[in-house]
Design an enzyme around this catalytic site. Structure first.
Site, PDB file in Angstrom:
ATOM      1  N   CYS A   1       0.802  -1.213   0.000  1.00 23.19           N
ATOM      2  CA  CYS A   1       0.000   0.000   0.000  1.00 23.19           C
ATOM      3  C   CYS A   1       0.840   1.271   0.000  1.00 23.19           C
ATOM      4  O   CYS A   1       0.464   2.274  -0.593  1.00 23.19           O
ATOM      5  CB  CYS A   1      -0.964  -0.001   1.163  1.00 23.19           C
ATOM      6  SG  CYS A   1      -0.165  -0.282   2.746  1.00 23.19           S
TER       7      CYS A   1
ATOM      8  N   HIS B   1      -2.010   0.316   7.035  1.00 25.59           N
ATOM      9  CA  HIS B   1      -2.372   0.676   5.677  1.00 25.59           C
ATOM     10  C   HIS B   1      -1.942   2.117   5.418  1.00 25.59           C
ATOM     11  O   HIS B   1      -1.707   2.881   6.353  1.00 25.59           O
ATOM     12  CB  HIS B   1      -3.895   0.532   5.515  1.00 25.59           C
ATOM     13  CG  HIS B   1      -4.347   0.578   4.091  1.00 25.59           C
ATOM     14  ND1 HIS B   1      -3.797  -0.208   3.110  1.00 25.59           N
ATOM     15  CD2 HIS B   1      -5.332   1.317   3.476  1.00 25.59           C
ATOM     16  CE1 HIS B   1      -4.396   0.039   1.955  1.00 25.59           C
ATOM     17  NE2 HIS B   1      -5.340   0.972   2.157  1.00 25.59           N
TER      18      HIS B   1
ATOM     19  N   ASP C   1      -8.067   5.753  -2.165  1.00 26.73           N
ATOM     20  CA  ASP C   1      -7.200   4.616  -1.807  1.00 26.73           C
ATOM     21  C   ASP C   1      -6.779   3.898  -3.080  1.00 26.73           C
ATOM     22  O   ASP C   1      -7.505   3.049  -3.605  1.00 26.73           O
ATOM     23  CB  ASP C   1      -7.956   3.659  -0.878  1.00 26.73           C
ATOM     24  CG  ASP C   1      -6.999   2.613  -0.288  1.00 26.73           C
ATOM     25  OD1 ASP C   1      -5.857   2.503  -0.787  1.00 26.73           O
ATOM     26  OD2 ASP C   1      -7.409   1.919   0.659  1.00 26.73           O
TER      27      ASP C   1
END
Lengths: 317, 667
Positions: free
Chosen positions: B416, B460, B476
């Site tokens: 991520c 994350h 995201d």
């Protein structure tokens, strides 16, 4: 009779005992040279109506001491040399058929004496040993179904040679407990040994008796009457309790050992011309009374009595 | 205790059994320490313990004074050399463990054993400095039981097995008092166990204050719990809303995103929540060594003292060095910073002067093609979706200066942080204000207890872009590559999920269930015992109707404590009094004390006569007086029928005895 009279009589009697004890000591000192402490211990043992085990190498005067004691105290004396083929009847006696009387007649063994020297007791078989030890414990023997009293005073002095171990039966711990004291004599001091070698001693003639058995019995009663106050009983208790602590000794002191310690301390007090027991009296007899009854689990070369002495408070507080 | 303690003490070395038991006691108490102290300390302590146990087993004599002194000095020296100090959590405990192991070869008396056991009890308590888990609490109870039994063992003649029963009975009797004190004794605010001096020394994995490739994927390999959360009003929001906001990064340089202190110069975030989208959560956060208070995105406030950062992260006043509990409110629908100040806009579009030319060129091309910033965002997400990007824990390495270019156009593998970082870079290059947000995404429901667990592996990173009229909007990019990441968690979306720790994998086998069960027990422990602070106490007291009596309870508790203290003082005084109630004993003791002060203490084995004779030999000037006193004492204590006149004479003589008074030398 007034209280004052009683006290005065008691004081006179005590003086007489102290005087008598002193004379016995002096007489013995002419036989056993340079060993006043061992003489006192042996005397204390007899006074406490106990039996004595002398552990030492041959030739240091074990027999002399035993014989001297018997002579000075005016006791009948017999000696048994223990060997591996010695039978109980050799000690206790046998019944022999008397042709004239057409009956069995009891021939008493050497045990029937006021003082018995059992020389090298560990050479005899356990069966013979136990015959002697039973006689010591009971003060009587049973032969062919008849119980015969050994009379009083009755003292056994046994000797053991700690070095020569082959072909011997060492006394088990339970039997050792029956001896009030165990002492060692050791070699005489230098000066005394020289006197001995020079032959300037009166060892040849027998000692003139200082007292007789009746007086000894009176002294023994005086020992039992020596005052033991709570302060000393508590000290004895502390010693006993400590000996039973886990891990200090293989096994603690028995109640019998406690009684022995008390009686021995009383005798020591009497020997010190005192009519009451001090902690110091207990300490004086402690090595002779406990060292053969205890085995330290550790502590190196220190004797059980040294451990007890060091670790237990003499005075509560 | 009903049994009279013996006045006799031990032989020079305590009995073998006793020695072994004391060694075992220390070994058990020290055992957990050996696992978290530095290895060299553990090695030394273990060696010492084995050595002591062996010496006890073989009944070897205690070492001499010189050896003991040298060993103690070596222990002190090694701690000083290893830690640079002897105080503080680790250094102090290390020293205590080593010295206690050495103390074992110094125990000669009952008093030594008592000191040793008291210190061992202290060592037991220090376990709480390192762990406050339920398992440790259970271990401590066992340790307390052992130590109490050892206290009984050294102080009485009860058999060791009896000491255990006795100890258990004592502890059970103490339990109600302990429970009462736990509930009622005034709680001190703040961590009871934290020693701040060492707090930074122990590294804790968790979110960091910077983000570079690999920083979050390394977190994913830890299944340690980051936080636990309960929702008092309902349930966890649906998966797409489970974003837990942590630190926000504004500055990019050298391939690393940072939340520099300068960002704090910006005004605090302006959050406009949508009224019916507010969620309340009770969060238990594990220690992070950072000040962030994690909460659902976007946080509005907590009951913990905190302030709102420009990046809309809650900051506590101090670093979180202990597990804390707080109540947080969050808005799931919101407008964040509807107006963007010029300073913030400048910070949110700033890029380093050079580097990553291909990314910059691509961004400029997208900007030219798109009409609106939203169009640029969509174009970028399309780019991630349409090219063969891989979501993986172990991406190929990228160059430091060209990390964005390498990732976007060459390797196309990343976790991520790669996606969020590259996306934010692209937005800034296209002139759209953007920043990186880190935190956690997801969470799993506990098997027992009504709460959710968020783990380190849920860490994350995502982006926020500022759009005119909408404020900061969460984007995201990882979801564009691996949509499963948001719905099913990290395990469901990784191509290499075997690299994940067990608890983070999508698996609900027996081991998983057991772990979750254990976590539930621990959570209850944390909630009901560790987190019981002043506020919880107040709440509890109010619930049982004693809320108004808090002051009175505090006074009562202290009153009872003072009363107990006085009671023990009185008992001690009375015991002393009883012991010396007898005037003869008291005076004798006085004489002994005075002689001891002159340098002639009575040895414990010395009877009165021997003692008097010894002192008289050393001090002939005292001989007559002392002789009379000793004779009097002996008569009173040992002879038959002492009279009351004897007592008076002795007491008078002993009371007048003063060995310091100068005397005429005897001829």
């Amino acid at each position: 009779m007034s209280a004052q009279d009683t006290a005065a009589r008691a004081a006179r009697r005590d003086d007489a005992i102290a005087d008598g004890l002193q004379r016995v000591r002096e007489a013995l000192a002419t036989r056993v040279l340079g060993k006043p402490r061992q003489i006192d211990q042996a005397l204390a043992c007899v006074l406490a109506e106990g039996h004595l085990l002398i552990e030492d190498v041959p030739g240091v005067g074990k027999t002399t001491l035993a014989h001297g004691l018997a002579q000075a105290l005016g006791l009948s004396f017999s000696r048994v040399q223990f060997t591996s083929d010695l039978l109980p009847s050799d000690i206790l006696g046998v019944s022999v058929f008397d042709r004239n009387a057409a009956d069995f007649r009891f021939t008493p063994g050497p045990i029937f004496a006021q003082m018995v020297l059992a020389d090298e007791i560990n050479r005899a078989s356990p069966r013979t040993q136990s015959a002697l030890l039973e006689a010591m414990a009971e003060g009587q023997v049973t032969i062919e179904g008849r119980t015969r009293d050994l009379g009083r005073p009755f003292t056994v002095i046994a000797t053991q040679n700690p070095v020569d171990q082959s072909g011997t039966f060492n006394l088990p711990d339970s039997q050792l407990d029956r001896f009030l004291m165990r002492i060692t004599l050791g070699y005489p001091p230098l000066g005394e040994e020289k006197r001995l070698l020079a032959g300037r001693t009166e060892r040849a003639e027998p000692l003139a008796p200082v007292i007789d058995a009746a007086v000894l019995a009176q002294w023994q009663r005086a020992v039992a009457a020596v005052t033991t106050r709570d302060a000393v009983l508590d000290y004895l208790l502390r010693l006993l309790r400590f000996s039973r602590r886990e891990g200090v000794f293989v096994q603690g002191l028995s109640p019998r050992a406690g009684l022995a310690l008390r009686r021995a301390a009383q005798a020591w007090a009497l020997l010190s011309a005192r009519d009451f027991v001090l902690p110091e009296d207990v300490q004086a007899v402690l090595p002779a009374v406990v060292d053969h009854r205890l085995t330290a689990t550790e502590g190196g070369d220190r004797t059980p009595s040294a451990i007890l002495l060091e670790q237990v408070d003499a005075i509560a507080g | 205790m009903s049994r009279a303690a013996t006045t006799a003490s031990w032989p020079p070395a305590p009995a073998r059994g006793q020695r072994l038991r004391l060694t075992g006691c220390l070994a058990l108490v020290a055992l957990p320490h050996l696992f978290h102290l530095p290895p060299w300390v553990s090695a030394i302590a273990a060696t010492l313990l084995v050595w002591q146990a062996q010496a006890a087993w073989r009944s070897r004599p205690l070492p001499g004074r010189l050896i003991r002194f040298a060993l103690a000095a070596a222990a002190l020296g090694s701690v000083l050399a290893g830690f640079g100090r002897i105080s503080g959590q680790e250094a102090g405990v290390s020293l205590l463990v080593m010295l206690l192991a050495l103390k074992l070869c110094e125990i000669r008396s009952h008093r030594d054993a008592m000191v040793f056991l008291s210190l061992t009890a202290f060592l037991l308590i220090t376990q709480f400095l390192f762990s406050q888990s339920l398992a440790m609490a259970v271990y401590l109870v066992i340790g307390t039981w052992l130590i109490t039994a050892a206290f009984i063992d050294v102080s009485s003649e009860i058999a060791p097995t009896g000491a255990f029963t006795h100890s258990a009975r004592l502890l059970l009797q103490a339990l109600p008092v302990a429970a009462l004190l736990f509930v009622l004794f005034p709680r001190v605010p703040g961590p009871l166990w934290g020693l701040p001096s060492d707090a930074g020394a122990r590294a804790t994995t968790g979110l960091s204050e910077r983000m570079s490739p690999g920083s979050i994927s390394s977190l994913a390999t830890s299944d340690a719990v980051a936080l636990r959360v309960r929702f008092p009003d309902g349930d966890m929001p649906p998966a797409p809303a489970r974003y837990w906001r942590g630190p926000v990064f504004w500055d990019f340089d050298d391939g690393t995103w940072r939340g520099s202190p300068a960002a704090d110069a910006l005004p605090a975030a302006d959050i406009r929540p949508v009224a019916d989208a507010i969620v309340r959560a009770d969060i238990t956060l594990e220690a992070t060594r950072h000040p962030w208070l994690i909460a659902l995105d976007v946080p509005l406030g907590t009951d913990h003292r905190s302030r709102m950062s420009p990046g809309a992260t809650l900051h506590a006043e101090d670093d979180i060095d202990e597990r804390i509990r707080y109540h947080a409110r969050s808005a799931l629908a919101y407008r964040l910073d509807p107006q963007l100040g010029s300073a913030a806009r400048e910070r949110a579009t700033r890029l380093p002067a050079g580097g990553n030319p291909r990314a910059r060129a691509t961004a400029r091309r997208w900007r030219a093609q798109a009409d609106t910033p939203q169009g640029i965002v969509d174009r970028a997400l399309t780019h991630f979706r349409e090219h063969p990007f891989h979501y993986t824990l172990s991406p190929a390495r990228t160059g430091r200066d060209s990390s964005i270019d390498d990732f976007l156009f060459e390797t196309r593998e990343g976790f991520c942080e790669h996606y969020a970082g590259a996306f934010t870079f692209l937005m800034r290059a296209a002139g759209v204000p953007a920043r990186v947000v880190t935190g956690y995404q997801g969470g799993e429901r506990a098997l027992v207890g009504d709460y959710w667990v968020v783990r380190n592996s849920d860490a994350h990173a995502w982006s926020e872009v500022w759009l005119d009229g909408r404020g900061w909007v969460r984007v995201d990019p990882t979801a564009a590559v691996a949509p499963g990441r948001i719905e099913a968690g990290v395990a469901g979306s990784l191509s290499d999920s075997q690299a994940l720790p067990y608890m983070a994998r999508a698996d609900d086998g027996a081991w998983y269930r057991m772990q979750m069960l254990w976590d539930g027990v621990n959570a209850a422990w944390n909630r009901w015992f560790l987190a019981y602070g002043p506020q919880q106490q107040q709440r509890l007291l109010e619930r049982i109707g004693l809320g108004g009596l808090r002051g009175a309870l505090v006074a009562l508790t202290f009153g009872v404590a003072v009363l107990l203290g006085l009671l023990s003082l009185w008992l001690g005084w009375r015991m002393r009094q009883r012991r010396t109630a007898d005037p003869v004993t008291r005076q004798w003791q006085r004489v002994c004390d005075r002689l001891a002060a002159m340098g002639y203490p009575r040895a414990r084995h010395e009877g009165p006569q021997a003692y008097g004779a010894r002192v008289a030999r050393a001090r002939p000037d005292l001989a007559d007086e002392l002789g009379a006193i000793v004779a009097g004492y002996i008569r009173l204590c040992y002879a038959a029928n002492p009279g009351s006149a004897d007592t008076q004479a002795f007491v008078a003589r002993a009371a007048a005895f003063d060995p310091r008074r100068p005397r005429k030398p005897r001829d």
